[in-house]
Design an enzyme around this catalytic site. Structure first.
Site, PDB file in Angstrom:
ATOM      1  N   ARG A 261       4.416  -1.369   0.326  1.00  0.00           N
ATOM      2  CA  ARG A 261       5.740  -1.476   1.113  1.00  0.00           C
ATOM      3  C   ARG A 261       6.054  -2.940   1.404  1.00  0.00           C
ATOM      4  O   ARG A 261       5.619  -3.318   2.275  1.00  0.00           O
ATOM      5  CB  ARG A 261       5.703  -0.457   2.383  1.00  0.00           C
ATOM      6  CG  ARG A 261       7.168  -0.153   2.692  1.00  0.00           C
ATOM      7  CD  ARG A 261       7.186   0.377   4.161  1.00  0.00           C
ATOM      8  NE  ARG A 261       6.777  -0.614   4.989  1.00  0.00           N
ATOM      9  CZ  ARG A 261       6.271  -0.710   6.300  1.00  0.00           C
ATOM     10  NH1 ARG A 261       5.945   0.735   6.740  1.00  0.00           N
ATOM     11  NH2 ARG A 261       5.989  -1.629   7.124  1.00  0.00           N
ATOM     12  N   HIS A 265       9.306  -0.768   7.404  1.00  0.00           N
ATOM     13  CA  HIS A 265       9.599   0.854   7.443  1.00  0.00           C
ATOM     14  C   HIS A 265      10.949   0.791   7.207  1.00  0.00           C
ATOM     15  O   HIS A 265      11.249   1.772   6.143  1.00  0.00           O
ATOM     16  CB  HIS A 265       9.232   1.154   8.517  1.00  0.00           C
ATOM     17  CG  HIS A 265       9.426   2.842   8.667  1.00  0.00           C
ATOM     18  ND1 HIS A 265       9.048   3.684   7.738  1.00  0.00           N
ATOM     19  CD2 HIS A 265      10.488   3.435   9.383  1.00  0.00           C
ATOM     20  CE1 HIS A 265       9.505   4.967   8.208  1.00  0.00           C
ATOM     21  NE2 HIS A 265      10.317   4.957   9.241  1.00  0.00           N
ATOM     22  N   TYR A 274       3.191  -6.928  12.823  1.00  0.00           N
ATOM     23  CA  TYR A 274       2.143  -6.263  12.635  1.00  0.00           C
ATOM     24  C   TYR A 274       1.097  -6.360  11.567  1.00  0.00           C
ATOM     25  O   TYR A 274       0.269  -6.026  11.418  1.00  0.00           O
ATOM     26  CB  TYR A 274       2.370  -4.664  13.253  1.00  0.00           C
ATOM     27  CG  TYR A 274       3.222  -4.186  12.194  1.00  0.00           C
ATOM     28  CD1 TYR A 274       2.935  -3.791  10.851  1.00  0.00           C
ATOM     29  CD2 TYR A 274       4.720  -3.665  12.718  1.00  0.00           C
ATOM     30  CE1 TYR A 274       4.034  -3.431  10.024  1.00  0.00           C
ATOM     31  CE2 TYR A 274       5.555  -3.325  11.733  1.00  0.00           C
ATOM     32  CZ  TYR A 274       5.437  -2.961  10.498  1.00  0.00           C
ATOM     33  OH  TYR A 274       6.207  -2.407   9.813  1.00  0.00           O
TER      34      TYR A 274
END
Lengths: 374, 315
Positions: A261, A265, A274
C-alpha cells in the site's frame, strides 16, 4: 485438504521480461486491454485524491501500487461470477462493468449514486456484475461470499465467488468462520488475501504468528498459493487456475497476493507517522504498471511512449464525468426513511412527516419531499 | 386442526415452509440429526434431507454471515441460534450487515432471512441460557423482531416471517415450548406481522406483555395485549388500549433500564397522556445479570404483576 499449489509466484520479472513460458493464454488485444484497465485505476485514483484535497469528495482509499493485484486477480472472473469487495477493489469493478459515471457518483455520494448516498465514499457496488459493496466493517463480507457460494451450488448456478480482503481482515471473525464453513461445505469460492503490508498503521507481521501466509489455509483444510501481487500476469494466471478448480467443483482455495500500500490507508491517514519511507521507496521501484508496460513494449504490443497517450485519453474521460457528477440533482429527503424495510412502515412515515413539517416551516421543502400518506 | 405445543407448532411451520418452498434451508448447531437441543427441528433432516436441514460448524458469526450471503443469492435461510444468549458473536452480522444491507445498497441487495432463537427464563438456565435480549435488536432499524406466545401464533407468525422480504429475528419463549397447547391449522396460513392480539378484554387496566396469558382476579378487569411483533410495532393498538383503561402495566423479563417496557411507557406518555389515570408501571427483571438459584424471584411472576395492577388501579 491443504496443499501448496504448484503455481508460479512470478511470470514477468520486475524489468518486464518473461520469467517463464507459462503465460496465461491472452491475445495481444486482451493484454493491451488489461493495461488500459491498470492505467484507468491509477488515473481515477489520482483525480479522486485531487478532488478530495479540493474538498469536493470526502474520502479516498487509494489503490496506488496495488493496481495489478486487483486487475490481475479479477481479470479471469466472468461477469456472472461474484466479486465480494473487501475495500480497494473499485478498479476491478470498473473493469468488470461498473460505469465510470456510477463510480464517480458514488465518490460524490450524490443522487446519481445507486446506493443513494447512504455510504461514505469508496463503497462501490454494481449489481449487474455481482459486486456488492463492502460495509466498512472489516471481514464481514467473507462469510457472505461463502453463503452466496453455497446458494450457487444448491441452486445449480454456474458461479464462482471471489472473496477479497486484506492482511488485517485475516484476523477477523469473518475470515475464521468463512474459511471454516467454506472448507466444510466445499463451495465454489476463492479467498483472495490482498497482503499490502498494512492495516491502517499496524504492519502485517503483527496480525499473525505465521511466516508463510499460505499456512493459514492448512488449518482449514484447503489448498493455497502465493503470488507476487505486482506481477499482473502472475495474479491472472494463479486466479485463473483457482477459479477453474472452484468451477469444476473442487472447492475453495486461498490465494495470497503480496503487494504494498503505497499511500496512507485513506486520505485521512498520514503514514509517515508509523512507517519508514525507505520501505516505501523500495516498493516504488517495483511499480506494477511500469512492469507490465515494459513487458508489453518488449513484446511490441505497446509502442514506446504510447502509455502517455492512453493516460491523457482516460483523464479527459474522467474529467468529463466529474463535471456531470458535480451537477447532480439534490438528494430527495424521503430517502431518509426509504429502503430500511421493503415498505416504509407506519412509524417511519410518522417520523418523516413530523420532520417534513419542520422543513416546510423553514421553507426548505422541494417538490417530492412531501408527507407520506398514513 | 391439531392440538399442538408451541414447539410442535414451530416444527410444523418449518415443515410446511420446507415442503412449499424449495429455496428454504434450515440450519444451525445440532439442528440436523439431533433435531435441535429443544427438538424444534426434529425429523426435518430425515424428511427433507441433509441439503435442506443441516448442522453447521460452531460459529454464530458464521451461521448468520453465511445466511446473509445465501439470502443475497436466492435462498431463504432459516437459521437457528441455539440460545439467544449465544447470539452475540453474530451481533455484528445482524446489526451491521443484515439490518443495513437494503438501506446501504439503495435497495439493490437484500437479506430476506429468519433467525430463530429460544429466549427467556424459567428453565433454570442461569446467566447464559435465560436472557431476554429483545431490546438490543429492537434498537436496530432494518430488523423485524417477532415473539409468539401461542401455538397458533407461533406457526402463523413463523410462516409470515419466512415469507417476509426483510430479515426477521424470531424469538421463541422457551419456557412456553411445552407449557402451552392449542389448536393449530394444518398446512399454510400466516399471522400478519406488526399486528397485536388482545389476549383478554377488560376495562380497568391494560397490561402490555410479550409473554402469555396471566391471572389477575381481584375484581379488576384487565385488558391484556400480546404485542407479537415488537419491531415494527403496531403503536396504535398500544395507544388505543391505553386510552381504553387509562391505566397501563408493562411486563417483560428483561432488565428494566433502556428496555422494551420503557419504550411502551414512552409511547403511552407521548400519545395518550391525557387519558391516563395513573403512572405507567413497568414490571421487569432486575437490572442485574440473570440469576440461577433465585430465578423465580427475578422473573416478573403473577405476584409482582398483580401488585402492579393493584397499584395503578388504586392510584
Amino acid at each position: 485438504m491443504f496443499e501448496l499449489l504448484d503455481i508460479p509466484r512470478v511470470l514477468v520479472d520486475p524489468d518486464g521480461t518473461a520469467a517463464g513460458p507459462d503465460l496465461p493464454a491472452l491475445s495481444d488485444e486482451e493484454l493491451r486491454e488489461l493495461y488500459v484497465h491498470l492505467v484507468r485505476v491509477r488515473v481515477v485514483d489520482e483525480r479522486m485524491l485531487k478532488l478530495q484535497r479540493a474538498g469536493r469528495v470526502g474520502f479516498v482509499g487509494s489503490t496506488f501500487g496495488q493496481e495489478a493485484s486487483m486487475i490481475g486477480t479479477a481479470g479471469p472472473l466472468r461477469s456472472t461470477d461474484w466479486l465480494w469487495s473487501g475495500l480497494r477493489e473499485g478498479g476491478a469493478a470498473l473493469m468488470r462493468g461498473l460505469p465510470l459515471s456510477e463510480y464517480i457518483a458514488q465518490m460524490y455520494c450524490n443522487s446519481n449514486d445507486t446506493a443513494k448516498g447512504r455510504q461514505m465514499c469508496n463503497h462501490f457496488q454494481h449489481k449487474g456484475t455481482n459486486y456488492p459493496s463492502w460495509s466498512s466493517v472489516i471481514g464481514t463480507q467473507i462469510p457472505h461470499g461463502v453463503g452466496a457460494a453455497l446458494a450457487a451450488k444448491r441452486l445449480g448456478k454456474d458461479e464462482v465467488h471471489a472473496i477479497y480482503f486484506g492482511d488485517g481482515a485475516s484476523s477477523s471473525n469473518g475470515f475464521h468462520s468463512g474459511m471454516g464453513f467454506a472448507a466444510v461445505w466445499k463451495v465454489p469460492c476463492v479467498f483472495v488475501l490482498i497482503h499490502n503490508g498494512w492495516a491502517i498503521s499496524v504492519p502485517a507481521d503483527e496480525q499473525t504468528g505465521v511466516e508463510e501466509w499460505t499456512d493459514k489455509a492448512e488449518a482449514y483444510g484447503m489448498p493455497a498459493a502465493e503470488v507476487d501481487g505486482n506481477d499482473l500476469l502472475a495474479c491472472y494466471g494463479a486466479m485463473e487456475t483457482l477459479i477453474e478448480r472452484a468451477r469444476a467443483g473442487e472447492g475453495p482455495s486461498l490465494l495470497v497476493v503480496k503487494t504494498y500500500r503505497m499511500m496512507g490507508h485513506s486520505s485521512s491517514d498520514d503514514p509517515t507517522v508509523y512507517r519508514d519511507e525507505a520501505e516505501v521507496e523500495v516498493w516504488r521501484q517495483r511499480d506494477p504498471i511500469q512492469r507490465f508496460e515494459s513487458f508489453l513494449v518488449g513484446r511490441g504490443i505497446l509502442a514506446e511512449g504510447e502509455g502517455a497517450g492512453i493516460t491523457t485519453e482516460i483523464t479527459a474521460e474522467v474529467d468529463a464525468e466529474i463535471h456531470v457528477q458535480e451537477a447532480a440533482p439534490r438528494m430527495p429527503l424521503r430517502s431518509l426513511v426509504e429502503d430500511v424495510y421493503s415498505e416504509v412502515p407506519l412509524h417511519l412515515r410518522e417520523q418523516y412527516n413530523g420532520f417534513i413539517e419542520t422543513v416546510e416551516r423553514h421553507g426548505e421543502a422541494q417538490p417530492g419531499d412531501g408527507a407520506f400518506p398514513l | 386442526m391439531a392440538n399442538m405445543t408451541l414447539i410442535g407448532a414451530v416444527n410444523d411451520a418449518l415443515k410446511t415452509a420446507l415442503r412449499e418452498d424449495p429455496s428454504v434451508l434450515v440450519f444451525g448447531e445440532d439442528v440436523g440429526k439431533k433435531g435441535g437441543v429443544f427438538l424444534a427441528t426434529d425429523g426435518l433432516q430425515a424428511e427433507f434431507g441433509a441439503d435442506r436441514c443441516f448442522d453447521t460448524p460452531l460459529s454464530e458469526d458464521g451461521i448468520i454471515g453465511t445466511a446473509i450471503g445465501m439470502a443475497m443469492n436466492g435462498l431463504k435461510p432459516v437459521a437457528e441460534i441455539q440460545f439467544q444468549d449465544f447470539i452475540f458473536p453474530a451481533f455484528d452480522q445482524i446489526v451491521s450487515e443484515a439490518a443495513k444491507l437494503r438501506y446501504r445498497s439503495g435497495g439493490q441487495y437484500t437479506a430476506p432471512m429468519v433467525i430463530r432463537t429460544p429466549y427467556g427464563g424459567g428453565i433454570r438456565g442461569g446467566l447464559y441460557h435465560s436472557q431476554s435480549g429483545e431490546a438490543y435488536f429492537c434498537h436496530t432499524p432494518g430488523m423485524k423482531v417477532v415473539i409468539p406466545s401461542t401455538p397458533y401464533d407461533a406457526k402463523g407468525l413463523l410462516l409470515a416471517a419466512i415469507a417476509d422480504p426483510d430479515p426477521v429475528l424470531f424469538m421463541e419463549p422457551k419456557a412456553l415450548y411445552r407449557a402451552v397447547k392449542g389448536e393449530v391449522p394444518e398446512g399454510h396460513y400466516t399471522v400478519e406481522l406488526s399486528t397485536t392480539r388482545n389476549v383478554r378484554e377488560g376495562d380497568d387496566v391494560t397490561v402490555v406483555e410479550k409473554a402469555a396469558d396471566m391471572a389477575a382476579e381481584k375484581g379488576i378487569s384487565v385488558h391484556v395485549v400480546d404485542l407479537r411483533t415488537l419491531l415494527p410495532l403496531d403503536e396504535s393498538a398500544v395507544v388505543e388500549a391505553a386510552k381504553k383503561t387509562g391505566r397501563v402495566v408493562t411486563v417483560t423479563e428483561a432488565p428494566r433500564f433502556c428496555g422494551y417496557a420503557g419504550e411502551i411507557s414512552a409511547i403511552v406518555a407521548e400519545r395518550a397522556i391525557e387519558y391516563m389515570e395513573a403512572p405507567v408501571v413497568r414490571v421487569t427483571g432486575f437490572d442485574t445479570p440473570f440469576p440461577n438459584t433465585l430465578e423465580h424471584h427475578y422473573l416478573p411472576d403473577a405476584r409482582r404483576v398483580i401488585d402492579a395492577i393493584e397499584k395503578v388501579a388504586n392510584f
